[in-house]
Design a protein around this motif. Structure first.
Motif, PDB file in Angstrom:
ATOM      1  N   TRP A 169       0.906  20.926  28.842  1.00 29.12           N
ATOM      2  CA  TRP A 169       0.475  21.066  27.443  1.00 29.12           C
ATOM      3  C   TRP A 169       1.237  22.175  26.730  1.00 29.12           C
ATOM      4  O   TRP A 169       1.785  21.979  25.644  1.00 29.12           O
ATOM      5  N   ASN A 170       1.265  23.377  27.324  1.00 33.76           N
ATOM      6  CA  ASN A 170       1.949  24.505  26.688  1.00 33.76           C
ATOM      7  C   ASN A 170       3.444  24.255  26.556  1.00 33.76           C
ATOM      8  O   ASN A 170       4.067  24.646  25.562  1.00 33.76           O
ATOM      9  N   ALA A 171       4.031  23.592  27.540  1.00 35.87           N
ATOM     10  CA  ALA A 171       5.458  23.279  27.481  1.00 35.87           C
ATOM     11  C   ALA A 171       5.745  22.287  26.359  1.00 35.87           C
ATOM     12  O   ALA A 171       6.751  22.410  25.649  1.00 35.87           O
ATOM     13  N   THR A 172       4.866  21.321  26.183  1.00 37.56           N
ATOM     14  CA  THR A 172       5.035  20.354  25.095  1.00 37.56           C
ATOM     15  C   THR A 172       4.925  21.038  23.744  1.00 37.56           C
ATOM     16  O   THR A 172       5.718  20.769  22.828  1.00 37.56           O
ATOM     17  N   VAL A 173       3.963  21.916  23.594  1.00 33.56           N
ATOM     18  CA  VAL A 173       3.805  22.659  22.342  1.00 33.56           C
ATOM     19  C   VAL A 173       5.034  23.519  22.074  1.00 33.56           C
ATOM     20  O   VAL A 173       5.528  23.598  20.935  1.00 33.56           O
ATOM     21  N   ALA A 174       5.553  24.172  23.119  1.00 31.70           N
ATOM     22  CA  ALA A 174       6.734  25.015  22.947  1.00 31.70           C
ATOM     23  C   ALA A 174       7.946  24.186  22.529  1.00 31.70           C
ATOM     24  O   ALA A 174       8.711  24.581  21.641  1.00 31.70           O
ATOM     25  N   GLY A 175       8.142  23.019  23.163  1.00 35.28           N
ATOM     26  CA  GLY A 175       9.251  22.156  22.780  1.00 35.28           C
ATOM     27  C   GLY A 175       9.134  21.662  21.354  1.00 35.28           C
ATOM     28  O   GLY A 175      10.110  21.657  20.595  1.00 35.28           O
ATOM     29  N   ALA A 176       7.911  21.251  20.954  1.00 31.61           N
ATOM     30  CA  ALA A 176       7.700  20.777  19.579  1.00 31.61           C
ATOM     31  C   ALA A 176       7.913  21.901  18.578  1.00 31.61           C
ATOM     32  O   ALA A 176       8.507  21.689  17.504  1.00 31.61           O
ATOM     33  N   ALA A 177       7.444  23.110  18.906  1.00 33.37           N
ATOM     34  CA  ALA A 177       7.630  24.244  18.001  1.00 33.37           C
ATOM     35  C   ALA A 177       9.114  24.571  17.838  1.00 33.37           C
ATOM     36  O   ALA A 177       9.576  24.878  16.727  1.00 33.37           O
ATOM     37  N   GLY A 178       9.864  24.498  18.936  1.00 36.30           N
ATOM     38  CA  GLY A 178      11.299  24.738  18.844  1.00 36.30           C
ATOM     39  C   GLY A 178      11.995  23.704  17.978  1.00 36.30           C
ATOM     40  O   GLY A 178      12.879  24.040  17.178  1.00 36.30           O
ATOM     41  N   TYR A 179      11.573  22.451  18.105  1.00 41.10           N
ATOM     42  CA  TYR A 179      12.148  21.386  17.282  1.00 41.10           C
ATOM     43  C   TYR A 179      11.879  21.642  15.801  1.00 41.10           C
ATOM     44  O   TYR A 179      12.783  21.544  14.962  1.00 41.10           O
ATOM     45  N   VAL A 180      10.633  21.980  15.479  1.00 38.22           N
ATOM     46  CA  VAL A 180      10.274  22.239  14.077  1.00 38.22           C
ATOM     47  C   VAL A 180      11.033  23.442  13.538  1.00 38.22           C
ATOM     48  O   VAL A 180      11.538  23.427  12.398  1.00 38.22           O
ATOM     49  N   LEU A 181      11.152  24.491  14.336  1.00 36.87           N
ATOM     50  CA  LEU A 181      11.829  25.706  13.890  1.00 36.87           C
ATOM     51  C   LEU A 181      13.301  25.451  13.588  1.00 36.87           C
ATOM     52  O   LEU A 181      13.806  25.806  12.508  1.00 36.87           O
ATOM     53  N   VAL A 182      14.008  24.821  14.509  1.00 37.15           N
ATOM     54  CA  VAL A 182      15.442  24.608  14.312  1.00 37.15           C
ATOM     55  C   VAL A 182      15.682  23.577  13.203  1.00 37.15           C
ATOM     56  O   VAL A 182      16.642  23.693  12.429  1.00 37.15           O
ATOM     57  N   THR A 183      14.798  22.586  13.101  1.00 39.03           N
ATOM     58  CA  THR A 183      14.920  21.627  12.009  1.00 39.03           C
ATOM     59  C   THR A 183      14.737  22.314  10.667  1.00 39.03           C
ATOM     60  O   THR A 183      15.455  22.023   9.694  1.00 39.03           O
ATOM     61  N   GLY A 184      13.782  23.227  10.593  1.00 40.32           N
ATOM     62  CA  GLY A 184      13.589  23.992   9.361  1.00 40.32           C
ATOM     63  C   GLY A 184      14.815  24.805   8.998  1.00 40.32           C
ATOM     64  O   GLY A 184      15.168  24.924   7.806  1.00 40.32           O
ATOM     65  N   ILE A 185      15.469  25.385   9.995  1.00 43.19           N
ATOM     66  CA  ILE A 185      16.699  26.140   9.731  1.00 43.19           C
ATOM     67  C   ILE A 185      17.783  25.210   9.187  1.00 43.19           C
ATOM     68  O   ILE A 185      18.518  25.557   8.250  1.00 43.19           O
ATOM     69  N   ALA A 186      17.883  24.012   9.782  1.00 45.03           N
ATOM     70  CA  ALA A 186      18.863  23.029   9.292  1.00 45.03           C
ATOM     71  C   ALA A 186      18.554  22.638   7.853  1.00 45.03           C
ATOM     72  O   ALA A 186      19.459  22.518   7.015  1.00 45.03           O
ATOM     73  N   TYR A 187      17.277  22.440   7.534  1.00 44.99           N
ATOM     74  CA  TYR A 187      16.880  22.133   6.159  1.00 44.99           C
ATOM     75  C   TYR A 187      17.352  23.227   5.202  1.00 44.99           C
ATOM     76  O   TYR A 187      17.810  22.955   4.084  1.00 44.99           O
ATOM     77  N   ALA A 188      17.207  24.481   5.650  1.00 46.97           N
ATOM     78  CA  ALA A 188      17.525  25.610   4.776  1.00 46.97           C
ATOM     79  C   ALA A 188      19.026  25.738   4.529  1.00 46.97           C
ATOM     80  O   ALA A 188      19.449  26.104   3.420  1.00 46.97           O
ATOM     81  N   PHE A 189      19.839  25.435   5.543  1.00 47.02           N
ATOM     82  CA  PHE A 189      21.271  25.677   5.415  1.00 47.02           C
ATOM     83  C   PHE A 189      22.052  24.474   4.896  1.00 47.02           C
ATOM     84  O   PHE A 189      23.123  24.652   4.294  1.00 47.02           O
ATOM     85  N   LEU A 190      21.568  23.275   5.122  1.00 46.67           N
ATOM     86  CA  LEU A 190      22.274  22.105   4.596  1.00 46.67           C
ATOM     87  C   LEU A 190      22.073  22.002   3.086  1.00 46.67           C
ATOM     88  O   LEU A 190      20.991  22.313   2.583  1.00 46.67           O
ATOM     89  N   PRO A 191      23.077  21.571   2.369  1.00 49.16           N
ATOM     90  CA  PRO A 191      22.958  21.500   0.902  1.00 49.16           C
ATOM     91  C   PRO A 191      21.950  20.443   0.467  1.00 49.16           C
ATOM     92  O   PRO A 191      21.729  19.445   1.158  1.00 49.16           O
ATOM     93  N   SER A 192      21.332  20.697  -0.683  1.00 52.83           N
ATOM     94  CA  SER A 192      20.392  19.745  -1.262  1.00 52.83           C
ATOM     95  C   SER A 192      20.976  19.164  -2.540  1.00 52.83           C
ATOM     96  O   SER A 192      21.919  19.722  -3.124  1.00 52.83           O
TER      97      SER A 192
END
Length: 257
Positions: A169-192
């Motif tokens: 359970w904790n490993a799944t949450v950690a993996g999902a949190a990492g995905y959301v975090l890095v995706t958010g960074i990509a959202y911020a840096f890619l042009p809109s």
């Protein structure tokens, strides 16, 4: 898994993709085409004002044969790809059977291949967007798709490596949190891109975008259900499939299930 099973699953994946494409086609035609027609009418009104070009393919052909070809071919293609992913994932995702594995793959594909890129670069109807930037917008959308898929694979790998120390359970949450975090960074840096004209109806824009989202949800939901059924029939022996039902039927009356 032997080559015969892989080939059989690939065929079933493509067949399920074809069925899913047929359902998505119905949704696209009845929900999306009216919005496209309305957007084209707006585009043509501006084209008459500024001198528009001649139509190369008739609108009737676009909304019937062209739409059907595109959606059905897409369904077969992604069905085949998803079937190959299923071949690798089955048995590596915990104690999930074929139906559950197919459902998880379909849900993950909907999220990573469409919803996450859609939130950054949503679909636009005709008359929206600068024609000079369409190549760049298309490239960035597919870049977002690639990033989303790679980040999802990385999240799964991270979760599996953390599982022995943190628990599933904790490993799944950690993996999902990492995905959301890095995706958010990509959202911020890619042009809109904000190229929606002030005179374009906001209601029509969102109805079009919701229609495209409904098409993808229909496609992947139907694929997951049909492919799960087909793989269950292929991979689970008939006595095992009927064991639960047979055992329940042979119990004496009054025995709780």
């Amino acid at each position: 898994m032997n080559s015969i099973s892989v080939r059989a699953l690939l065929v079933r994946g493509m067949l399920a993709g074809l069925v899913a494409g047929a359902f998505a086609l119905v949704v696209a035609y009845f929900l999306g085409e009216s919005r496209v027609d309305a957007a084209i009418a707006l585009e043509e009104s501006h084209a008459h004002d500024h001198g528009g070009g001649e139509e190369l393919v008739s609108r009737t052909m676009q909304s019937t044969g062209g739409l059907a070809t595109g959606v059905l071919v897409f369904g077969v293609a992604v069905g085949g790809i998803a079937a190959l992913v299923f071949c690798y994932a089955l048995g590596r995702m915990g104690r999930f059977g074929p139906r559950a594995t197919a459902a998880l793959i379909a849900g993950a594909a909907l999220l990573t291949v469409y919803i996450v890129p859609f939130l950054k670069y949503p679909a636009n109807p005709p008359a929206v967007g600068d024609p000079d930037t369409i190549g760049r917008r298309t490239a960035l959308f597919f870049l977002m798709v690639a990033l989303s898929v790679l980040l999802a694979v990385g999240a799964v790998i991270l979760g599996r490596r953390l599982a022995p120390r943190l628990g599933n359970w904790n490993a799944t949450v950690a993996g999902a949190a990492g995905y959301v975090l890095v995706t958010g960074i990509a959202y911020a840096f890619l042009p809109s891109f904000d190229e929606v004209g002030k005179d374009f109806p906001a209601t029509l824009l969102w109805e079009f975008r919701l229609a495209t989202l409904a098409v993808q949800i229909t496609l992947w939901t139907v694929f997951g259900l049909v492919f799960g059924h087909l793989t269950e029939r292929l991979l689970v022996p008939r006595p095992a499939r009927g064991a639960a039902a047979g055992g329940r039927a042979n119990r004496p009356a009054g025995v709780a299930g």
